[in-house]
Design a protein around this motif. Sequence first.
Motif, PDB file in Angstrom:
ATOM      1  N   MET A   1       0.848  -1.182   0.000  1.00 55.14           N
ATOM      2  CA  MET A   1       0.000   0.000   0.000  1.00 55.14           C
ATOM      3  C   MET A   1       0.888   1.237   0.000  1.00 55.14           C
ATOM      4  SD  MET A   1      -3.011   0.811   2.627  1.00 55.14           S
ATOM      5  CE  MET A   1      -4.010   2.227   2.489  1.00 55.14           C
ATOM      6  N   GLY A   2       0.589   2.184  -0.855  1.00 57.36           N
ATOM      7  CA  GLY A   2       1.429   3.354  -0.994  1.00 57.36           C
ATOM      8  C   GLY A   2       0.768   4.619  -0.492  1.00 57.36           C
ATOM      9  N   ALA A  22      11.564   4.013  -9.718  1.00 57.91           N
ATOM     10  CA  ALA A  22      12.799   4.647  -9.232  1.00 57.91           C
ATOM     11  C   ALA A  22      12.751   4.826  -7.720  1.00 57.91           C
ATOM     12  CB  ALA A  22      12.999   5.998  -9.908  1.00 57.91           C
ATOM     13  N   ALA A  23      13.894   4.659  -7.080  1.00 57.75           N
ATOM     14  CA  ALA A  23      14.013   4.915  -5.645  1.00 57.75           C
ATOM     15  C   ALA A  23      14.110   6.420  -5.419  1.00 57.75           C
ATOM     16  CB  ALA A  23      15.241   4.214  -5.088  1.00 57.75           C
ATOM     17  N   SER A  47      10.784   8.532   1.813  1.00 60.53           N
ATOM     18  CA  SER A  47      11.654   7.636   1.053  1.00 60.53           C
ATOM     19  C   SER A  47      10.872   6.402   0.628  1.00 60.53           C
ATOM     20  CB  SER A  47      12.855   7.223   1.901  1.00 60.53           C
ATOM     21  OG  SER A  47      13.650   8.345   2.202  1.00 60.53           O
ATOM     22  N   GLY A  48      11.239   5.859  -0.508  1.00 57.06           N
ATOM     23  CA  GLY A  48      10.584   4.662  -1.028  1.00 57.06           C
ATOM     24  C   GLY A  48      10.845   4.562  -2.512  1.00 57.06           C
ATOM     25  N   SER A  49       9.897   4.014  -3.228  1.00 55.49           N
ATOM     26  CA  SER A  49      10.014   3.953  -4.686  1.00 55.49           C
ATOM     27  C   SER A  49       8.726   4.491  -5.297  1.00 55.49           C
ATOM     28  CB  SER A  49      10.278   2.527  -5.160  1.00 55.49           C
ATOM     29  OG  SER A  49       9.206   1.682  -4.821  1.00 55.49           O
ATOM     30  N   VAL A  50       8.840   5.012  -6.503  1.00 54.00           N
ATOM     31  CA  VAL A  50       7.678   5.555  -7.201  1.00 54.00           C
ATOM     32  C   VAL A  50       6.885   4.378  -7.750  1.00 54.00           C
ATOM     33  CG1 VAL A  50       6.883   7.048  -9.056  1.00 54.00           C
ATOM     34  CG2 VAL A  50       8.921   7.674  -7.769  1.00 54.00           C
ATOM     35  N   ALA A  51       5.735   4.106  -7.140  1.00 49.29           N
ATOM     36  CA  ALA A  51       4.910   2.970  -7.540  1.00 49.29           C
ATOM     37  C   ALA A  51       4.118   3.284  -8.809  1.00 49.29           C
ATOM     38  CB  ALA A  51       3.961   2.577  -6.416  1.00 49.29           C
ATOM     39  N   VAL A  69       2.212   7.978  -6.696  1.00 47.99           N
ATOM     40  CA  VAL A  69       2.118   7.118  -5.519  1.00 47.99           C
ATOM     41  C   VAL A  69       3.522   6.662  -5.151  1.00 47.99           C
ATOM     42  CG1 VAL A  69       1.148   4.988  -4.581  1.00 47.99           C
ATOM     43  CG2 VAL A  69      -0.170   6.323  -6.243  1.00 47.99           C
ATOM     44  N   ILE A  70       3.858   6.805  -3.869  1.00 48.94           N
ATOM     45  CA  ILE A  70       5.128   6.330  -3.331  1.00 48.94           C
ATOM     46  C   ILE A  70       4.845   5.045  -2.565  1.00 48.94           C
ATOM     47  CG2 ILE A  70       7.062   6.805  -1.773  1.00 48.94           C
ATOM     48  CD1 ILE A  70       7.055   8.596  -4.251  1.00 48.94           C
ATOM     49  N   GLY A  71       5.547   3.978  -2.929  1.00 45.54           N
ATOM     50  CA  GLY A  71       5.341   2.675  -2.285  1.00 45.54           C
ATOM     51  C   GLY A  71       6.374   2.391  -1.237  1.00 45.54           C
TER      52      GLY A  71
END
Length: 71
Positions: A1-2, A22-23, A47-51, A69-71
Amino acid sequence: MGITVKSEMAGVVAAVEIEEGAAVTEDDAVVILSAMKMEIPVSAGRSGSVAEILVAEGDVVKAGQPLFVIG
């Protein structure tokens, strides 16, 4: 869930700086909005990855519209 990052103002998507998958760190600009003759970077927020990227360059967005959305 992002986490869905939304636009804080109406404007035009001037650029999408980062690709899906991308991170990112919380300060990385993912989308650049153009409004009132200014360019406003929209950062990842965490911080995370672009979902998922929900807009494209040239899209007109409203305040509160989901951008990515950031996952």
